[in-house]
Design an enzyme around this catalytic site. Sequence first.
Site, PDB file in Angstrom:
ATOM      1  N   ASP A  54      -0.433  -0.786 -10.980  1.00  0.00           N
ATOM      2  CA  ASP A  54      -1.012  -1.152  -9.686  1.00  0.00           C
ATOM      3  C   ASP A  54      -2.470  -0.698  -9.628  1.00  0.00           C
ATOM      4  O   ASP A  54      -2.866   0.268 -10.290  1.00  0.00           O
ATOM      5  CB  ASP A  54      -0.215  -0.528  -8.541  1.00  0.00           C
ATOM      6  CG  ASP A  54      -0.401  -1.271  -7.223  1.00  0.00           C
ATOM      7  OD1 ASP A  54      -1.040  -2.351  -7.229  1.00  0.00           O
ATOM      8  OD2 ASP A  54       0.084  -0.785  -6.185  1.00  0.00           O
ATOM      9  N   HIS A 114       3.905   4.593  -9.591  1.00  0.00           N
ATOM     10  CA  HIS A 114       4.266   3.171  -9.478  1.00  0.00           C
ATOM     11  C   HIS A 114       3.231   2.506  -8.567  1.00  0.00           C
ATOM     12  O   HIS A 114       2.062   2.439  -8.889  1.00  0.00           O
ATOM     13  CB  HIS A 114       5.697   3.081  -8.936  1.00  0.00           C
ATOM     14  CG  HIS A 114       6.396   1.798  -9.201  1.00  0.00           C
ATOM     15  ND1 HIS A 114       7.768   1.651  -9.081  1.00  0.00           N
ATOM     16  CD2 HIS A 114       5.938   0.582  -9.556  1.00  0.00           C
ATOM     17  CE1 HIS A 114       8.104   0.413  -9.375  1.00  0.00           C
ATOM     18  NE2 HIS A 114       7.008  -0.258  -9.646  1.00  0.00           N
ATOM     19  N   ILE A 116       0.523   1.955  -5.505  1.00  0.00           N
ATOM     20  CA  ILE A 116      -0.449   2.840  -4.862  1.00  0.00           C
ATOM     21  C   ILE A 116      -1.132   2.112  -3.714  1.00  0.00           C
ATOM     22  O   ILE A 116      -1.156   0.884  -3.658  1.00  0.00           O
ATOM     23  CB  ILE A 116      -1.510   3.372  -5.848  1.00  0.00           C
ATOM     24  CG1 ILE A 116      -2.320   2.210  -6.449  1.00  0.00           C
ATOM     25  CG2 ILE A 116      -0.864   4.210  -6.934  1.00  0.00           C
ATOM     26  CD1 ILE A 116      -3.481   2.664  -7.331  1.00  0.00           C
ATOM     27  N   ASN A 167       9.230   0.829  -4.508  1.00  0.00           N
ATOM     28  CA  ASN A 167       8.445   0.092  -5.493  1.00  0.00           C
ATOM     29  C   ASN A 167       6.952   0.143  -5.175  1.00  0.00           C
ATOM     30  O   ASN A 167       6.158   0.603  -5.979  1.00  0.00           O
ATOM     31  CB  ASN A 167       8.923  -1.357  -5.557  1.00  0.00           C
ATOM     32  CG  ASN A 167       8.281  -2.157  -6.664  1.00  0.00           C
ATOM     33  OD1 ASN A 167       7.072  -2.335  -6.708  1.00  0.00           O
ATOM     34  ND2 ASN A 167       9.106  -2.660  -7.580  1.00  0.00           N
ATOM     35  N   ASP A 168       6.576  -0.327  -3.989  1.00  0.00           N
ATOM     36  CA  ASP A 168       5.154  -0.403  -3.645  1.00  0.00           C
ATOM     37  C   ASP A 168       4.955   0.072  -2.218  1.00  0.00           C
ATOM     38  O   ASP A 168       5.917   0.240  -1.441  1.00  0.00           O
ATOM     39  CB  ASP A 168       4.651  -1.839  -3.830  1.00  0.00           C
ATOM     40  CG  ASP A 168       3.135  -1.922  -3.893  1.00  0.00           C
ATOM     41  OD1 ASP A 168       2.481  -0.873  -4.080  1.00  0.00           O
ATOM     42  OD2 ASP A 168       2.576  -3.023  -3.747  1.00  0.00           O
ATOM     43  N   ASN A 223       9.065  -6.302  -3.793  1.00  0.00           N
ATOM     44  CA  ASN A 223       8.198  -5.688  -4.793  1.00  0.00           C
ATOM     45  C   ASN A 223       6.843  -5.353  -4.166  1.00  0.00           C
ATOM     46  O   ASN A 223       6.738  -4.437  -3.371  1.00  0.00           O
ATOM     47  CB  ASN A 223       8.065  -6.634  -5.998  1.00  0.00           C
ATOM     48  CG  ASN A 223       7.564  -5.953  -7.234  1.00  0.00           C
ATOM     49  OD1 ASN A 223       6.440  -5.464  -7.270  1.00  0.00           O
ATOM     50  ND2 ASN A 223       8.390  -5.908  -8.275  1.00  0.00           N
ATOM     51  N   ASP A 268       4.729 -10.115  -8.593  1.00  0.00           N
ATOM     52  CA  ASP A 268       4.791  -8.656  -8.637  1.00  0.00           C
ATOM     53  C   ASP A 268       3.902  -8.080  -7.541  1.00  0.00           C
ATOM     54  O   ASP A 268       4.206  -8.226  -6.360  1.00  0.00           O
ATOM     55  CB  ASP A 268       4.389  -8.178 -10.036  1.00  0.00           C
ATOM     56  CG  ASP A 268       4.880  -6.775 -10.350  1.00  0.00           C
ATOM     57  OD1 ASP A 268       4.925  -5.943  -9.439  1.00  0.00           O
ATOM     58  OD2 ASP A 268       5.207  -6.507 -11.521  1.00  0.00           O
ATOM     59  N   ASN A 269       2.793  -7.459  -7.888  1.00  0.00           N
ATOM     60  CA  ASN A 269       1.945  -6.825  -6.878  1.00  0.00           C
ATOM     61  C   ASN A 269       0.938  -7.797  -6.270  1.00  0.00           C
ATOM     62  O   ASN A 269       0.510  -8.755  -6.911  1.00  0.00           O
ATOM     63  CB  ASN A 269       1.210  -5.632  -7.489  1.00  0.00           C
ATOM     64  CG  ASN A 269       2.140  -4.462  -7.738  1.00  0.00           C
ATOM     65  OD1 ASN A 269       2.927  -4.093  -6.873  1.00  0.00           O
ATOM     66  ND2 ASN A 269       2.072  -3.889  -8.925  1.00  0.00           N
TER      67      ASN A 269
END
Length: 354
Positions: A54, A114, A116, A167-168, A223, A268-269
Site C-alpha cells: 500500500d 498491510h 496504510i 485489510n485496509d 479490501n 485491490d487497493n
Amino acid sequence: MGRLVALSLLGIALALLGERLLALRNRLKASREVESVDLPNCHLIKGIEAGANDIDILPNGLAFLSVGLKCPGLHSFSPDKPGGILMMDLKKENPRALELRLSRGFNLASFNPHGISTFIDNDDTVYLFVVNHPEFKNTVEIFKFEEEENSLLHLKTIRHELFPSVNDIIAVGPAHFYATNDHYFSDPFLKYLETYLNLHWANVVYYSPNEVKVVAEGFDAANGISISPDRKYIYVADILAHEIHVLERHPNMNLTQLKVLKLDTLVDNLSIDPSSGDILVGCHPNGQKLFIYDPNNPPSSEVLRIQNILSEKPTVTTVYANNGSVLQGSSVASVYDRKLLIGTLYHRALFCEL
C-alpha cells in the site's frame, strides 16, 4: 436401500463441491490473461524486493509505502525479514526509497504492515495509520510522523473483536478511521471455508475512541478503502466480487450504499488522484496465479483509472498492464504531480514519470 441413499448423498456432496470450486475459479479469474500496456519513463524502485502493498502520498509529495507483508498461504521473497515503512520525496528529481525509523518500544521484529493511511491534523501533525499483523494477528497502529528525524513515533496499538481480519484503512481523524475486514473469521481454516462457500460476511468497521461499530457489510472480500476529496463518500473494493462500492457517509459515521461499479479484474487497493479526484486501482487480472505462485508463470499486474464514478457511466481506462515479466501482483497505484508509484503484494515496485 441404505447404500443407495449413501451414494446419492455422496453424489450430491461431490456436485456441490465441484460447483463451489468452479465458482471460486471464476471469482479468481483463473483463465484471464492480460495484454501489456506500457508506460514510458518507468523503473523499478531500488530497495523494494518483497512487496509494497500500500502507498499513501501527502499533499507535499512525501509518499509512504508499507513493505514486506506476509500472509499465510501467500508467497514471500523475504519470509524472515520484518516489514517496514519506506518514504519517498516525490518533489525530488530522482526520489529514493528510505526506510523510516520506528520509535523505541515498538516491536519491530514482528512488524507486518498491510494497509496504510495518513491524516493531517489542524496543527499540521501528520499521523500514519498502519494495519499490522504481528504473528498473523490483527491490530491497527497509530504513529506520529517526525519529518526532521525521518522517523515514526508509535502512539497507540488498537485491538478489537470487530477487527478479525483487517485489510485496509482510511483515517478520518487523529484517532478515527474506517477499516475493511476481508473475512469474518480470523482462523485460517475458517477463512478458507468462508471464501470457498462465498458467504459474503466481510464488512467495514468505523472506529473512534468512543465508538466501534460495523457500518457496512455483505462483501465477498472487502479490501481497499478510500475517501472522496469532498469527504462525502467512502469507496470500498470487493476483490473477489470484482466491484467497487460507493458508500455515502452520514453525520453518525454510518454508511449507506449508493452504487456498485462492476469490473473484470480483482480490485485491490484504491487511491485518489488529488488533481482530478479520479480513482486509481491496483488490480490482479488473474487471482489464481497470485495465490498459487509459479515463477515460470508469474501473476500479472494491472492499474485502472476510474473517472466520474458517481455518474451513470463512469469511464474506466487501463493505465498500466504487465504479464509479470516486470511487475508481479500489483496491489496499489498512487499519483502525485505526474509521478506514478505502483506497488505489489510481494514483488517489486515501479516508479513512472507520466
